[in-house]
Structure formats: structure tokens, C-alpha cells
Motif scaffolding. Structure first.
Motif, PDB file in Angstrom:
ATOM      1  N   ASP A  22       0.827  -1.208   0.000  1.00 45.51           N
ATOM      2  CA  ASP A  22       0.000   0.000   0.000  1.00 45.51           C
ATOM      3  C   ASP A  22       0.863   1.262   0.000  1.00 45.51           C
ATOM      4  OD1 ASP A  22      -2.281  -1.541  -0.023  1.00 45.51           O
ATOM      5  OD2 ASP A  22      -2.629  -1.387   2.141  1.00 45.51           O
ATOM      6  N   TYR A  71       3.952   1.492  -1.138  1.00 40.54           N
ATOM      7  CA  TYR A  71       4.568   1.541  -2.465  1.00 40.54           C
ATOM      8  C   TYR A  71       3.585   2.127  -3.475  1.00 40.54           C
ATOM      9  CZ  TYR A  71       6.952  -0.270  -6.654  1.00 40.54           C
ATOM     10  OH  TYR A  71       7.573  -0.394  -7.869  1.00 40.54           O
ATOM     11  N   ARG A  72       2.353   1.604  -3.437  1.00 39.01           N
ATOM     12  CA  ARG A  72       1.325   2.058  -4.373  1.00 39.01           C
ATOM     13  C   ARG A  72       0.965   3.523  -4.158  1.00 39.01           C
ATOM     14  NH1 ARG A  72      -2.045  -1.662  -3.010  1.00 39.01           N
ATOM     15  NH2 ARG A  72      -3.757  -0.310  -2.465  1.00 39.01           N
ATOM     16  N   LEU A  97       3.613   5.700  -5.838  1.00 39.66           N
ATOM     17  CA  LEU A  97       3.749   5.537  -7.283  1.00 39.66           C
ATOM     18  C   LEU A  97       3.270   6.755  -8.084  1.00 39.66           C
ATOM     19  CD1 LEU A  97       4.533   3.680  -9.627  1.00 39.66           C
ATOM     20  CD2 LEU A  97       2.296   2.601  -9.422  1.00 39.66           C
ATOM     21  N   GLN A 102       2.535  -0.772 -14.271  1.00 35.50           N
ATOM     22  CA  GLN A 102       2.340  -1.239 -12.899  1.00 35.50           C
ATOM     23  C   GLN A 102       1.145  -0.532 -12.259  1.00 35.50           C
ATOM     24  OE1 GLN A 102       5.489  -0.466  -9.926  1.00 35.50           O
ATOM     25  NE2 GLN A 102       5.678  -2.696  -9.839  1.00 35.50           N
ATOM     26  N   GLU A 103       1.001   0.758 -12.497  1.00 32.75           N
ATOM     27  CA  GLU A 103      -0.132   1.507 -11.945  1.00 32.75           C
ATOM     28  C   GLU A 103      -1.453   0.971 -12.492  1.00 32.75           C
ATOM     29  OE1 GLU A 103      -0.875   6.112 -10.904  1.00 32.75           O
ATOM     30  OE2 GLU A 103      -0.525   5.699 -13.023  1.00 32.75           O
ATOM     31  N   PHE A 136      -2.266  -2.224 -10.767  1.00 31.20           N
ATOM     32  CA  PHE A 136      -2.769  -1.978  -9.422  1.00 31.20           C
ATOM     33  C   PHE A 136      -4.244  -1.577  -9.446  1.00 31.20           C
ATOM     34  CE2 PHE A 136       1.690  -0.703  -7.821  1.00 31.20           C
ATOM     35  CZ  PHE A 136       1.961  -2.025  -7.496  1.00 31.20           C
ATOM     36  N   ARG A 137      -4.631  -0.794 -10.439  1.00 28.78           N
ATOM     37  CA  ARG A 137      -6.011  -0.336 -10.517  1.00 28.78           C
ATOM     38  C   ARG A 137      -6.980  -1.473 -10.796  1.00 28.78           C
ATOM     39  NH1 ARG A 137      -5.138   3.460 -14.578  1.00 28.78           N
ATOM     40  NH2 ARG A 137      -3.685   4.866 -13.598  1.00 28.78           N
ATOM     41  N   ARG A 163      -1.971  -7.463  -6.715  1.00 28.13           N
ATOM     42  CA  ARG A 163      -1.230  -6.219  -6.459  1.00 28.13           C
ATOM     43  C   ARG A 163       0.054  -6.520  -5.695  1.00 28.13           C
ATOM     44  NH1 ARG A 163      -5.815  -3.168  -3.681  1.00 28.13           N
ATOM     45  NH2 ARG A 163      -7.380  -3.650  -5.202  1.00 28.13           N
ATOM     46  N   VAL A 170       3.995  -5.879  -6.860  1.00 29.08           N
ATOM     47  CA  VAL A 170       5.025  -5.141  -6.122  1.00 29.08           C
ATOM     48  C   VAL A 170       6.268  -6.001  -5.950  1.00 29.08           C
ATOM     49  CG1 VAL A 170       5.639  -4.153  -3.881  1.00 29.08           C
ATOM     50  CG2 VAL A 170       3.444  -3.621  -4.903  1.00 29.08           C
TER      51      VAL A 170
END
Length: 181
Positions: free
Chosen positions: A31, A33-34, A37, A97-98, A101-102, A109, A113
Motif C-alpha cells: 500500500d 509503495y502504491r 507511485l 504497474q499503476e 494496481f487499478r 497487487r 510489487v
């Protein structure tokens, strides 16, 4: 021999507990890390946008400007071209990567990472991360997975190296009147 076995089992369980505690922190770290981003992507995109503006002001498309810099005899220009090419590549990876994640569930997720991390972003996330009690389902499941994996890794070699006929407990006798199948 019994003491050795008891100590080894204790060490295996202790290692599994530590691994479970560490694994339970992975969702929280993911979380952090995200969360970092988007800011990282924004900073990189600003750098590329400034470069694109400078390239167009010089009468070149950004790709042409990078190619000209990479083939330049001037080491500073060549170095800047390499940096801009690396930045553009890094932006593509971070954008992918984003997007992952979405559209992914918490476990995917977490895998994104761990498998495809960006080293500078990972360092920043590590600096900002504070361990916490694993209060979410993904954190609890990660902890159980870490415990199980470590127990398997640490306990299995001891089970495989035990002599073939060795048992830790004598066989239990069958109750009277029960046939043995």
C-alpha cells in the motif's frame, strides 16, 4: 537425539513465526509503495515533458533528440540521452504497474510489487513504511502463507533426513476387537 529433534523443531517453528510476521507486513508495504507511485510517475513525466519542450524548441521530435544525444561525441550529451531514454522506459514500466494496481485484486497487487518493483521507488517506500498489526484479510493470509512456507522449508529437510525406520512415537495399539485392515 530427542533433544536435538526438539531443538530443531523449535527452531523451525520460531523461523516460521518470524516469516509469518514478516509476510503479514507485505500488504501494508504494498500500500505504501502504491501510494508513492503516482508522485514518482508525476515527477518523471514532468522531467520528460520539459525535455520534450526543449527538443521541440530546437526543431526536433523528442525521439530524434534522444537519438542525436545517444550518438553524440560529447560524453555529457550522450549521458543525458541515456538518462532520458532510461526515464522514458521507467515511465512505461511504472504506468503499466499503476494500471495493474487499478485493475487487480489485493493478492495480484502484492505480487506485482514483489515481482516488478522499481528500485528507487522501493527504497522510498521502505523509508516511509511503518510496520503495523495485520488487521486485513490479505495481511492475515500473507502471514499464514509465510508461516506455512517457512515451516515447510525448515521442517521438511529434517523429515527427509530422518532414518527410514525411525519414528518419534511408538505405534499405537489397536483397541481390542478392532480388525487391522
Amino acid at each position: 537425539m530427542a533433544l536435538r529433534t526438539t531443538v530443531l523443531r523449535g527452531l523451525a517453528v520460531a523461523a516460521a513465526l518470524v516469516a509469518g510476521a514478516l509476510f503479514s507486513q507485505l500488504p501494508g508495504f504494498g500500500d505504501v509503495y502504491r501510494a508513492q507511485l503516482p508522485a514518482t510517475l508525476s515527477g518523471l513525466q514532468d522531467r520528460i515533458q520539459r525535455f520534450d519542450t526543449q527538443a521541440r524548441a530546437g526543431g526536433l521530435e523528442p525521439v530524434e533528440a534522444i537519438q542525436a544525444m545517444l550518438t553524440s561525441v560529447d560524453m555529457a550529451q550522450r549521458s543525458r540521452g541515456e538518462q532520458m531514454a532510461a526515464t522514458a522506459a521507467r515511465i512505461r514500466v511504472l504506468e503499466a504497474q499503476e494500471e495493474a494496481f487499478r485493475s487487480a485484486n489485493p493478492f495480484v497487487r502484492l505480487a506485482a510489487v514483489v515481482m516488478h518493483f522499481d528500485p528507487p521507488l522501493m527504497s522510498a517506500a521502505l523509508a516511509a513504511f511503518t510496520p503495523a498489526f495485520p488487521a486485513t484479510l490479505p495481511a492475515a493470509m500473507s502471514g499464514v502463507a509465510g508461516f506455512s512456507l517457512a515451516l515447510l522449508v525448515f521442517w521438511l529437510p529434517f523429515r527427509l533426513t530422518r532414518p527410514a525406520g525411525a519414528r518419534t512415537l511408538p505405534p499405537r495399539p489397536l483397541p481390542p476387537g478392532r480388525p487391522r485392515f
